[in-house]
Design a protein around this motif. Structure first.
Motif, mmCIF file in Angstrom:
data_model
loop_
_atom_site.group_PDB
_atom_site.id
_atom_site.type_symbol
_atom_site.label_atom_id
_atom_site.label_comp_id
_atom_site.label_asym_id
_atom_site.label_seq_id
_atom_site.Cartn_x
_atom_site.Cartn_y
_atom_site.Cartn_z
ATOM 1 N N LYS A 88 -16.181 -50.634 22.318
ATOM 2 C CA LYS A 88 -15.024 -49.787 21.978
ATOM 3 C C LYS A 88 -13.804 -50.644 21.675
ATOM 4 O O LYS A 88 -13.072 -50.381 20.721
ATOM 5 C CB LYS A 88 -14.718 -48.810 23.123
ATOM 6 C CG LYS A 88 -15.713 -47.675 23.231
ATOM 7 C CD LYS A 88 -15.322 -46.720 24.321
ATOM 8 C CE LYS A 88 -16.351 -45.591 24.428
ATOM 9 N NZ LYS A 88 -16.025 -44.667 25.525
ATOM 10 N N TRP A 89 -13.574 -51.651 22.480
ATOM 11 C CA TRP A 89 -12.426 -52.541 22.276
ATOM 12 C C TRP A 89 -12.550 -53.282 20.942
ATOM 13 O O TRP A 89 -11.571 -53.415 20.207
ATOM 14 C CB TRP A 89 -12.335 -53.535 23.439
ATOM 15 C CG TRP A 89 -11.182 -54.476 23.303
ATOM 16 C CD1 TRP A 89 -9.867 -54.208 23.578
ATOM 17 C CD2 TRP A 89 -11.232 -55.826 22.846
ATOM 18 N NE1 TRP A 89 -9.099 -55.306 23.307
ATOM 19 C CE2 TRP A 89 -9.914 -56.326 22.863
ATOM 20 C CE3 TRP A 89 -12.257 -56.659 22.421
ATOM 21 C CZ2 TRP A 89 -9.598 -57.623 22.477
ATOM 22 C CZ3 TRP A 89 -11.943 -57.959 22.054
ATOM 23 C CH2 TRP A 89 -10.628 -58.418 22.078
ATOM 24 N N LYS A 92 -11.702 -50.852 18.132
ATOM 25 C CA LYS A 92 -10.267 -50.557 18.065
ATOM 26 C C LYS A 92 -9.467 -51.698 17.453
ATOM 27 O O LYS A 92 -8.505 -51.471 16.730
ATOM 28 C CB LYS A 92 -9.721 -50.280 19.476
ATOM 29 C CG LYS A 92 -9.999 -48.889 19.991
ATOM 30 C CD LYS A 92 -9.369 -48.714 21.354
ATOM 31 C CE LYS A 92 -9.709 -47.363 21.938
ATOM 32 N NZ LYS A 92 -9.168 -47.194 23.302
#
Length: 201
Positions: A88-89, A92
Motif C-alpha cells: 500500500k505504501w 501511494k
C-alpha cells in the motif's frame, strides 16, 4: 578500450525506464530490458572480459563475478521484499519515484565527479578529449540500440536506444575503482558528461 568495453557491457540504468517515458517510448519494454540486463550482467561481464582481454588485462574474474552478483541481485531482492511487505505504501508513493530517482542519480553523479575533480583540473584538455570520445561512444550505443529495433514500432525503438545508451553508471564506477585502477575510474567519471548531456539532443 577497456573503459569502452566496461561501459558497453553494463546493464541498462535503473532510470532508463524514466528516460524512456520522457520520450514516449515503450516503458514496459525498457523495464524488461533493465531487469534482464541486471540478471545477465554477473555472467556476461566476466565472460566478455575473460574472452576479450585475458592477454592484456590481469583481472580476478571470480571476484568480479561475486561483486556483480552482490550489486545486481541484492537490490532486486530488497525491492521485492519491500514491495511485498509495504504494498500500500509503495502504491501511494509511486508518483514520486521518477523525480526522486533523477534527484538521487544527480546527487550521486555530482559526488562521483567531485572525487576526481583534482585529476580533471590538473589535465583539463585530456579530460575534454576523453569526454568527446565518450560522447562518440554514447552516440554509437544510441544508434546501435535504435537500429536493433529494425521493423519495430517507434516506442520500441526508443526503449531499445535509451536502454542501450544509458547504462547503469553506479556499478561501472564501482567496478572501475575496485578492478581497473584510477585511469579507468576517471573515464567512468567523465562518462557522466555524455550520460547527462546527450539525452536532450
Amino acid at each position: 578500450a577497456i573503459a569502452f568495453l566496461l561501459l558497453s557491457a553494463m546493464p541498462p540504468g535503473i532510470v532508463s525506464p524514466v528516460f524512456t517515458e520522457f520520450f514516449k517510448g515503450n516503458v514496459s519494454l525498457s523495464l524488461a530490458l533493465s531487469l534482464v540486463g541486471h540478471l545477465v550482467a554477473p555472467f556476461s561481464i566476466p565472460f566478455l572480459f575473460l574472452i576479450l582481454t585475458h592477454q592484456n588485462v590481469s583481472l580476478d574474474i571470480v571476484s568480479l563475478f561475486k561483486t556483480l552478483i552482490l550489486i545486481s541481485f541484492v537490490p532486486l531482492g530488497a525491492a521485492e521484499v519491500v514491495k511485498r511487505i509495504a504494498k500500500k505504501w509503495v502504491t501511494k508513493t509511486q508518483v514520486y519515484y521518477s523525480v526522486t530517482s533523477i534527484m538521487l542519480v544527480s546527487f550521486m553523479i555530482y559526488n562521483v565527479v567531485a572525487s576526481q575533480a583534482k585529476t580533471i583540473l590538473h589535465n583539463p584538455l585530456g579530460a575534454i578529449i576523453d569526454s568527446l570520445w565518450l560522447c562518440l561512444l554514447f552516440l554509437i550505443l544510441y544508434l546501435a540500440g535504435y537500429l536493433t529495433g529494425f521493423g519495430r514500432k517507434k516506442p520500441d525503438k526508443i526503449a531499445l536506444a535509451v536502454s542501450k545508451a544509458y547504462m547503469n553508471m553506479g556499478p561501472a564506477i564501482g567496478l572501475s575503482v575496485i578492478f581497473f585502477g584510477p585511469h579507468i575510474a576517471l573515464l567512468m567519471v567523465l562518462a557522466e558528461v555524455p550520460w547527462n548531456t546527450t539525452l536532450g539532443p
